[in-house]
Design a protein around this motif. Structure first.
Motif, PDB file in Angstrom:
ATOM      1  N   ILE A 295       0.852  -1.189   0.000  1.00 36.61           N
ATOM      2  CA  ILE A 295       0.000   0.000   0.000  1.00 36.61           C
ATOM      3  C   ILE A 295       0.888   1.239   0.000  1.00 36.61           C
ATOM      4  O   ILE A 295       1.782   1.376   0.840  1.00 36.61           O
ATOM      5  CB  ILE A 295      -0.935   0.017   1.220  1.00 36.61           C
ATOM      6  CG1 ILE A 295      -1.886  -1.184   1.177  1.00 36.61           C
ATOM      7  CG2 ILE A 295      -1.731   1.310   1.280  1.00 36.61           C
ATOM      8  CD1 ILE A 295      -2.792  -1.280   2.384  1.00 36.61           C
ATOM      9  N   ALA A 297       0.538   5.424   0.082  1.00 37.33           N
ATOM     10  CA  ALA A 297      -0.491   6.415   0.416  1.00 37.33           C
ATOM     11  C   ALA A 297       0.009   7.854   0.400  1.00 37.33           C
ATOM     12  O   ALA A 297      -0.795   8.786   0.344  1.00 37.33           O
ATOM     13  CB  ALA A 297      -1.074   6.112   1.799  1.00 37.33           C
ATOM     14  N   ILE A 310      -7.380   3.109   4.109  1.00 40.56           N
ATOM     15  CA  ILE A 310      -6.302   2.127   4.285  1.00 40.56           C
ATOM     16  C   ILE A 310      -6.779   0.973   5.157  1.00 40.56           C
ATOM     17  O   ILE A 310      -6.452  -0.198   4.905  1.00 40.56           O
ATOM     18  CB  ILE A 310      -5.062   2.804   4.890  1.00 40.56           C
ATOM     19  CG1 ILE A 310      -4.520   3.873   3.934  1.00 40.56           C
ATOM     20  CG2 ILE A 310      -3.969   1.785   5.198  1.00 40.56           C
ATOM     21  CD1 ILE A 310      -3.325   4.627   4.472  1.00 40.56           C
TER      22      ILE A 310
END
Length: 700
Positions: A295, A297, A310
């Motif tokens: 991930i 971000a 998230i």
């Protein structure tokens, strides 16, 4: 002897807050040492104080519904991938044929399809464009075919929606050189898109953006978003192969005639974007135990999406699809012995605390502390750098919550059965996230926007990590007040009138103002340097020697302008204690302002700047040990040296120091990072003032 009437009345007692301030100023040395040590300790404690993540918005309900993606959706995605691969191998005009093939499949699934043509315009540095997204003016009128690319956009109108909200899926790909991983990411999005055209529960429009990333993944998404939020008139027209490759009669294909009536020639829009997901498949060079999800971000200037986005992705990936969720780590810290020692120390303290009271939950295992610290430092660095870690950053410039989901298959080789399983997992994950966001009646707002991550399921809120910053900067105003009062006591006859004494700091403020004005001028010099035509130079181009030449020219001009400033500022006649008092106060204001714009930059800046501001003294006043320490601090705190040492310590150094420093600064100003402004207008002026105070003649 008679007493005056004034002596008959006792002096009023000072308020407790005033007495406390006077006491702190009188013991400023102890206060500064205690706060600085406590601030560093608070930073080291952050991984220990991290809390487990949780979904704040109850309406999201991740995992509450069973996945609906069927074998038919996945088999369709498999055929789609095979067609893409065969077209890439056989067609010499894949750059045109692949977008048309994608448009055909979108239309066959029932989506509204349109093309978005944009021009390749690389980011340019402009001093007036800071705190805005990298700018590029759309102009595709008289350009060669090589200078533009084409995004393909498919829209599903929600059966239960009113067209006011939408969710965006983004799959970056290069049609000129399509890789197997990009084909897989397109296949995952296809499987989800195929399902979403059939469901009845959809309340938000779905936009599938296949972003032509031949000129960069960020640029393609940013160009589409810029046009999406800007009124446009007219269309982009149809996409013909012969317009760029010549009409030889061969490429007037059936595919072109089929989609002629399916693709709109106007820019199609849906509602306000509730969230965006960038879907990528990572290159895997080695085998691993299970599929994993990375991930990303971080967006421009340290912006982060709402933590709930998230959280639902992580929850669905772990509990729904059995994926191993990972965040970017600073790998050099994983083998750090001193960090492991600190982790073992905190682990031992936690065991002692629990032995005294089982309810005291303090301390984490040493290995978890090391991994959390490596993730935390990586997150801090990426936020402080101010450069987006993916094309999701383009959405945050429009206040849209977005992340990049990079799925890594567990095997480097892709068999047919393995690919089908992989498409099922990826499609179900996308379906679950869209279903959760679809439940929202308003934008993400319940959870945190200001946070740091130590793992995929642990975070540090702003109320916790702000403590370390406040402890680090708290000594600065106290030291400024102490130096001012001490200078007034040590030189009582320098001024005749009491009011003029209290306003002496204004003279030194002029010196500080001119120094920071010099920093502002230094920050815009690169813009004018790039106006000078030098063959082979430019952003991201040119030889290393050309970049080094520009760096030294920048330094020479900066020194020349500084010498002019010194002539008008009256440095030689300043009293060093008062000058340091105003300088420390200016550093405090600069750090506090930066904490509002990009907290990670302010945190790292305070860690570097505060010790130098506290310790600096003229060589003629300080002792030998303090003088040597001050010399080391002044050398180490110079921006170029500090960057080189930090990157070397963390194993991030590549190439020569001069060239790497130039490329690093270039990335900051091209992406309009506020960190560049901080370095030039706060850190550099304070560094020079500390340098001047160190060699002050002390004759006043």
């Amino acid at each position: 002897m008679t007493s005056s009437p004034e002596d008959d009345h006792p002096k009023p007692k000072q308020r407790p807050i005033i007495r406390l301030v006077i006491f702190i100023i009188a013991h400023s040395f102890l206060f500064c040492v205690a706060c600085t040590v406590a601030g560093v300790l608070a930073l080291l404690l952050l991984p220990v104080l991290a809390k487990k993540t949780y979904v704040s918005e109850n309406a999201l309900m991740p995992g509450s519904a069973s996945p609906m993606i069927s074998d038919q959706d996945v088999s369709g995605a498999t055929r789609f991938i095979n067609e893409l691969n065969s077209l890439t191998l056989k067609s010499p005009t894949a750059g045109i044929e692949i977008p048309r093939l994608i448009a055909l499949h979108m239309a066959n699934l029932g989506g509204e399809v349109s093309y978005h043509k944009f021009q390749n315009q690389p980011n340019k540095f402009h001093p007036l464009h800071f705190f805005t997204s990298p700018d590029a003016e759309a102009n595709i009128g008289n350009s060669s075919c090589e200078s533009y690319a084409t995004n393909t956009v498919g829209i599903i109108r929600a059966p239960r929606g009113d067209g006011k909200e939408s969710i965006v899926l983004v799959t970056p790909y290069n049609p000129v050189n399509l890789s197997q991983n990009e084909a897989l990411s397109l296949g995952i999005a296809y499987s989800a898109f195929s399902l979403l055209t059939q469901v009845s529960w959809l309340a938000k429009d779905i936009i599938w953006l296949t972003a032509d990333s031949r000129f960069g993944q960020y640029n393609s998404v940013a160009a589409w978003l810029r046009d999406y939020h800007t009124p446009s008139f007219g269309g982009v027209g149809k996409l013909h192969a012969d317009s760029c490759h010549g009409n030889n009669g061969v490429h007037e294909s059936k595919l072109d005639m089929i989609i002629e009536t399916e693709v709109s020639d106007t820019f199609r829009r849906a509602g306000t974007m509730a969230a965006a997901l960038v879907i990528k498949v990572a290159n895997t060079g080695e085998e691993s135990g299970q599929d994993s999800l990375n991930i990303y971000a971080e967006a421009s200037n340290g912006q982060m999406p709402n933590l709930d986005l998230i959280n639902i992705v992580s929850y669905l990936a772990i509990h729904g699809q059995g994926l191993h969720v990972k965040l970017e780590k600073l790998k050099s810290l994983l083998d750090s012995k001193w960090l492991k020692f600190i982790g073992e120390l905190f682990e031992s303290v936690g065991k002692i605390a629990r032995s005294l009271n089982p309810q005291w939950k303090f301390g984490i295992p040493a290995n978890e502390y090391v991994e959390g610290s490596a993730t935390l430092v990586s997150s801090l660095y990426n936020q402080a750098l101010g450069v987006p870690t993916g094309s999701h950053g383009a959405f945050r410039d429009y206040q849209v919550d977005a992340i990049t989901m990079e799925i890594s298959p567990k095997l480097s080789r892709n068999t047919k059965g393995r690919q089908t399983e992989f498409l099922f997992r990826g499609g179900r994950l996308i379906e679950g996230v869209i279903r959760s966001v679809n439940n929202l009646l308003e934008k993400f707002h319940q959870s945190f926007f200001l946070y740091l991550l130590t793992s995929s399921n642990k975070f540090i809120s702003v109320g916790v990590y702000m403590i370390a910053f406040l402890l680090l900067v708290a000594p600065l105003p106290v030291l400024a007040a102490y130096l001012f009062s001490d200078a007034a006591k040590s030189n009582p006859n320098s001024e005749n009138s009491k009011p003029s004494k209290s306003w002496r700091w204004l003279y030194h403020s002029k010196t500080i103002f001119l120094t920071h004005l010099w920093g502002a001028i230094v920050s815009v010099i690169p813009y004018f340097l790039y106006q000078i035509p030098i063959p082979g130079s430019g952003f991201g181009s040119g030889s290393d020697s050309e970049h080094v030449a520009r760096l030294f020219l920048w330094g020479a001009l900066s020194i020349f302008i500084l010498s002019v400033v010194l002539v008008f500022s009256g440095y030689r006649s300043t009293q060093w204690a008062l000058l340091k008092s105003v300088m420390v106060l200016a550093a405090f204001i600069g750090l506090c302002l930066m904490s509002v714009i990009n907290f990670a930059t302010a945190e790292i800046g305070a860690l570097l700047l505060v010790p130098m501001c506290l310790m600096i003294k003229p060589l003629k006043v300080a002792g030998k040990l303090q003088s040597a320490l001050n010399m080391v601090l002044v050398i180490v705190e110079f921006p170029g040296v500090a960057l080189y040492l930090v990157k070397s310590a963390f194993g991030l150094q590549n190439g020569s120091g001069y060239v790497e420093f130039w490329y690093w600064l270039e990335s900051l100003w091209v992406w309009n990072s506020a960190t560049y402004i901080y370095i030039c207008m706060v850190h550099l002026p304070c560094w020079f003032l500390c340098f001047y105070i160190l060699f002050h003649p002390c004759n006043v």
